[in-house]
Design a protein around this motif. Structure first.
Motif, PDB file in Angstrom:
ATOM      1  N   ALA A  17     -10.685  -9.088  22.539  1.00  0.00           N
ATOM      2  CA  ALA A  17     -10.545  -8.169  23.672  1.00  0.00           C
ATOM      3  C   ALA A  17     -10.338  -6.743  23.176  1.00  0.00           C
ATOM      4  N   ILE A  33     -13.624  -5.323  22.026  1.00  0.00           N
ATOM      5  CA  ILE A  33     -14.467  -4.960  23.172  1.00  0.00           C
ATOM      6  C   ILE A  33     -14.000  -3.637  23.756  1.00  0.00           C
ATOM      7  N   LEU A  34     -12.713  -3.509  23.957  1.00  0.00           N
ATOM      8  CA  LEU A  34     -12.159  -2.272  24.532  1.00  0.00           C
ATOM      9  C   LEU A  34     -12.392  -1.075  23.612  1.00  0.00           C
ATOM     10  N   THR A  91      -9.651 -13.403  26.875  1.00  0.00           N
ATOM     11  CA  THR A  91     -10.330 -12.149  26.540  1.00  0.00           C
ATOM     12  C   THR A  91     -10.721 -11.391  27.793  1.00  0.00           C
ATOM     13  N   VAL A  96      -9.485  -7.654  29.083  1.00  0.00           N
ATOM     14  CA  VAL A  96     -10.418  -6.555  29.320  1.00  0.00           C
ATOM     15  C   VAL A  96     -10.200  -5.993  30.724  1.00  0.00           C
ATOM     16  N   PHE A 120      -9.134  -2.098  30.636  1.00  0.00           N
ATOM     17  CA  PHE A 120     -10.282  -1.193  30.640  1.00  0.00           C
ATOM     18  C   PHE A 120     -10.178  -0.249  31.826  1.00  0.00           C
ATOM     19  N   VAL A 137     -15.439  -3.663  35.507  1.00  0.00           N
ATOM     20  CA  VAL A 137     -15.645  -4.838  34.659  1.00  0.00           C
ATOM     21  C   VAL A 137     -16.335  -5.903  35.509  1.00  0.00           C
TER      22      VAL A 137
END
Length: 154
Positions: free
Chosen positions: A104, A107-108, A137, A141, A145, A149
């Motif tokens: 995660a 990804i961020l 995950t 996110v 985020f 999303v």
């Protein structure tokens, strides 16, 4: 320009999610960053396989051959998905080695680094207890985020 990050793997669910990212890119005149990860264990395993092939064939690959392979798979998935569309999709591929629990964050970090306004990710179906014990995950996110999303589950 609108930019989305789509986490890519070689599954039908990821293909469907990538098609959604492509539709958003078309509607916003944007581009998609294809993001794929492999764990350190997967990287080591792939590297061992590549070294075995090198010994058998008497060839040499670069130190990044395992990541190159991951990028190639992501490109192939994208080309397959995008071939069915009536428009061109601008994209770039990013591959990264991550620790199992750090997906995660990776990804961020990538979404931030590539200035993405939207993240597309596939989540796992887990019980609430499973999420607490093992983390999730997709949930991390969503919570961390600062943008849109889109999630689908396997």
């Amino acid at each position: 320009m609108h930019r989305s990050l789509a986490v890519v793997d070689d599954t039908d669910v990821h293909r469907e999610l990538l098609a959604e990212a492509a539709r958003l890119a078309r509607g916003s005149d944007g581009e998609v960053v294809l993001f794929t990860t492999m764990t350190a264990e997967e990287f080591d395993s792939d590297t061992e396989k590549i070294e075995s092939i090198e010994r058998a064939e008497g060839t040499t690959y670069s130190d990044t051959s395992a990541l190159d392979g991951a990028r190639k798979v992501a490109r192939e998935v994208a080309e397959e998905v995008f071939a069915d569309l009536d428009w061109d999709v601008e994209y770039e591929v990013v591959a990264q080695v991550v620790e199992e629990g750090d997906r995660a964050d990776a990804i961020l970090d990538a979404a931030s680094e590539y200035d993405c306004q939207h993240v597309f990710v596939v989540g796992r179906k887990r019980s609430p207890t499973g999420k607490v014990l093992f983390g999730d995950t997709a949930q991390q996110v969503i919570l961390n985020f600062d943008g849109m999303v889109t999630i689908t589950t396997e």
